[in-house]
Motif scaffolding. Structure first.
Motif, PDB file in Angstrom:
ATOM      1  N   GLY A 212       0.675  -1.349  -0.267  1.00  0.00           N
ATOM      2  CA  GLY A 212       0.023  -0.229  -0.182  1.00  0.00           C
ATOM      3  C   GLY A 212       0.286   1.384   0.066  1.00  0.00           C
ATOM      4  N   VAL A 213       1.654   1.343   0.558  1.00  0.00           N
ATOM      5  CA  VAL A 213       2.326   2.349   1.075  1.00  0.00           C
ATOM      6  C   VAL A 213       3.326   2.703  -0.461  1.00  0.00           C
ATOM      7  N   PHE A 214       3.716   1.755  -0.696  1.00  0.00           N
ATOM      8  CA  PHE A 214       4.994   1.548  -2.708  1.00  0.00           C
ATOM      9  C   PHE A 214       3.655   1.733  -3.345  1.00  0.00           C
ATOM     10  N   ALA A 215       2.611   1.422  -3.292  1.00  0.00           N
ATOM     11  CA  ALA A 215       1.422   2.024  -4.381  1.00  0.00           C
ATOM     12  C   ALA A 215       1.022   3.595  -4.005  1.00  0.00           C
ATOM     13  N   LEU A 216       1.142   3.873  -2.779  1.00  0.00           N
ATOM     14  CA  LEU A 216       0.790   5.239  -2.515  1.00  0.00           C
ATOM     15  C   LEU A 216       1.583   6.472  -3.124  1.00  0.00           C
ATOM     16  N   VAL A 217       3.067   5.956  -3.006  1.00  0.00           N
ATOM     17  CA  VAL A 217       4.233   6.531  -3.455  1.00  0.00           C
ATOM     18  C   VAL A 217       4.229   6.925  -4.367  1.00  0.00           C
ATOM     19  N   ALA A 218       3.946   5.653  -5.667  1.00  0.00           N
ATOM     20  CA  ALA A 218       4.198   5.289  -6.788  1.00  0.00           C
ATOM     21  C   ALA A 218       2.714   6.340  -7.385  1.00  0.00           C
ATOM     22  N   ILE A 219       1.475   6.617  -6.823  1.00  0.00           N
ATOM     23  CA  ILE A 219       0.852   7.089  -7.444  1.00  0.00           C
ATOM     24  C   ILE A 219       0.995   8.302  -7.136  1.00  0.00           C
ATOM     25  N   MET A 220       1.474   9.009  -5.793  1.00  0.00           N
ATOM     26  CA  MET A 220       1.790  10.623  -5.646  1.00  0.00           C
ATOM     27  C   MET A 220       2.600  10.720  -6.610  1.00  0.00           C
ATOM     28  N   ALA A 221       3.715  10.220  -7.040  1.00  0.00           N
ATOM     29  CA  ALA A 221       4.896  11.013  -8.225  1.00  0.00           C
ATOM     30  C   ALA A 221       4.072  10.822  -9.304  1.00  0.00           C
ATOM     31  N   MET A 222       3.126  10.544  -9.775  1.00  0.00           N
ATOM     32  CA  MET A 222       2.519  10.798 -11.378  1.00  0.00           C
ATOM     33  C   MET A 222       1.810  11.875 -10.935  1.00  0.00           C
ATOM     34  N   LEU A 223       1.343  12.659  -9.318  1.00  0.00           N
ATOM     35  CA  LEU A 223       0.304  13.771  -9.127  1.00  0.00           C
ATOM     36  C   LEU A 223       1.528  14.261  -9.217  1.00  0.00           C
ATOM     37  N   ARG A 224       2.082  14.718  -7.850  1.00  0.00           N
ATOM     38  CA  ARG A 224       3.042  15.623  -7.556  1.00  0.00           C
ATOM     39  C   ARG A 224       4.225  15.467  -6.779  1.00  0.00           C
ATOM     40  N   LEU A 225       5.553  14.323  -7.593  1.00  0.00           N
ATOM     41  CA  LEU A 225       6.346  14.509  -7.435  1.00  0.00           C
ATOM     42  C   LEU A 225       7.577  15.173  -6.590  1.00  0.00           C
ATOM     43  N   SER A 226       6.634  16.599  -6.680  1.00  0.00           N
ATOM     44  CA  SER A 226       7.763  17.190  -5.138  1.00  0.00           C
ATOM     45  C   SER A 226       7.290  16.282  -4.096  1.00  0.00           C
ATOM     46  N   ILE A 227       6.581  15.670  -3.190  1.00  0.00           N
ATOM     47  CA  ILE A 227       5.638  15.730  -2.116  1.00  0.00           C
ATOM     48  C   ILE A 227       5.898  14.410  -1.865  1.00  0.00           C
ATOM     49  N   ALA A 228       5.895  13.369  -3.231  1.00  0.00           N
ATOM     50  CA  ALA A 228       5.588  11.938  -2.999  1.00  0.00           C
ATOM     51  C   ALA A 228       6.386  11.197  -2.043  1.00  0.00           C
ATOM     52  N   PRO A 229       8.187  11.482  -2.397  1.00  0.00           N
ATOM     53  CA  PRO A 229       9.128  11.209  -1.199  1.00  0.00           C
ATOM     54  C   PRO A 229       7.941  11.195   0.180  1.00  0.00           C
ATOM     55  N   ILE A 230       7.816  11.879   1.199  1.00  0.00           N
ATOM     56  CA  ILE A 230       7.306  12.099   2.384  1.00  0.00           C
ATOM     57  C   ILE A 230       6.093  11.122   2.029  1.00  0.00           C
ATOM     58  N   PHE A 231       6.255  10.418   1.390  1.00  0.00           N
ATOM     59  CA  PHE A 231       4.428   9.199   1.942  1.00  0.00           C
ATOM     60  C   PHE A 231       5.662   7.866   2.473  1.00  0.00           C
ATOM     61  N   TYR A 232       6.637   8.146   1.800  1.00  0.00           N
ATOM     62  CA  TYR A 232       7.627   6.713   3.027  1.00  0.00           C
ATOM     63  C   TYR A 232       7.194   7.253   4.549  1.00  0.00           C
ATOM     64  N   SER A 233       7.595   7.987   4.696  1.00  0.00           N
ATOM     65  CA  SER A 233       7.035   8.372   6.314  1.00  0.00           C
ATOM     66  C   SER A 233       6.116   7.309   7.008  1.00  0.00           C
ATOM     67  N   ILE A 234       5.128   7.209   5.988  1.00  0.00           N
ATOM     68  CA  ILE A 234       4.465   6.511   6.507  1.00  0.00           C
ATOM     69  C   ILE A 234       5.060   4.548   6.544  1.00  0.00           C
ATOM     70  N   PHE A 235       5.558   4.471   6.349  1.00  0.00           N
ATOM     71  CA  PHE A 235       6.581   3.147   7.403  1.00  0.00           C
ATOM     72  C   PHE A 235       6.336   3.073   8.245  1.00  0.00           C
ATOM     73  N   GLY A 236       6.538   4.597   8.953  1.00  0.00           N
ATOM     74  CA  GLY A 236       6.681   4.149  10.963  1.00  0.00           C
ATOM     75  C   GLY A 236       6.003   3.700  11.330  1.00  0.00           C
ATOM     76  N   LEU A 237       4.238   3.878  10.602  1.00  0.00           N
ATOM     77  CA  LEU A 237       3.251   3.503  11.035  1.00  0.00           C
ATOM     78  C   LEU A 237       3.627   1.796  11.184  1.00  0.00           C
ATOM     79  N   GLU A 238       4.373   0.930  10.093  1.00  0.00           N
ATOM     80  CA  GLU A 238       3.920  -0.439  10.490  1.00  0.00           C
ATOM     81  C   GLU A 238       3.383  -1.264  11.919  1.00  0.00           C
ATOM     82  N   HIS A 239       4.540  -0.603  12.242  1.00  0.00           N
ATOM     83  CA  HIS A 239       4.623  -0.804  14.237  1.00  0.00           C
ATOM     84  C   HIS A 239       3.097  -1.410  15.032  1.00  0.00           C
TER      85      HIS A 239
END
Length: 128
Positions: free
Chosen positions: A83-110
């Motif tokens: 889900g996180v990888f899909a979200l980042v890929a979709i955000m990269a297509m919509l707004r590339l400049s903020i897409a990498p920020i969504f990797y921080s969601i991995f911090g919620l995995e635990h």
């Protein structure tokens, strides 16, 4: 099982290439490198998911952990990662400049896995 291992390892082999593709193309403002990178990780995670489905299938008996609890935790983690990888890929297509920020969601995995554990602990067949 050999085929699953082969596919998983094959997808892992491409990770350095997709990483290098992102690195080499940092100067261009294109979502393609980040999308390819995330799709590579999604495919790898999917093959990892298939591998664990095989391992956790009751008829194979390839693990010594409580079946339902371990299966739930591993599959939750794998679905979360896809889900996180899909979200980042979709955000990269919509707004590339903020897409990498969504990797921080991995911090919620635990935390998400902890919630799933608590939720499944009360259900029959999900004990410790």
């Amino acid at each position: 099982m050999v085929q699953l291992n082969f596919l998983l390892l094959l997808s892992v082999i491409f990770i350095p290439f997709s990483t290098a593709f992102v690195w080499k193309n940092l100067q261009i403002y294109s979502p393609l490198p980040l999308v390819i990178y995330n799709v590579n990780y999604m495919v790898t995670t999917w093959f990892n998911h298939r591998f664990f489905q095989y391992v956790f299938h009751q008829k194979h008996r390839l693990h010594d952990m409580p079946w339902q609890e371990s299966r739930t935790v591993v599959l939750t983690a794998l679905y979360f990662e896809i889900g996180v990888f899909a979200l980042v890929a979709i955000m990269a297509m919509l707004r590339l400049s903020i897409a990498p920020i969504f990797y921080s969601i991995f911090g919620l995995e635990h935390w998400v896995i902890g919630l799933v554990k608590k939720r499944s602990a009360g259900k029959p067949g999900h004990g410790h």
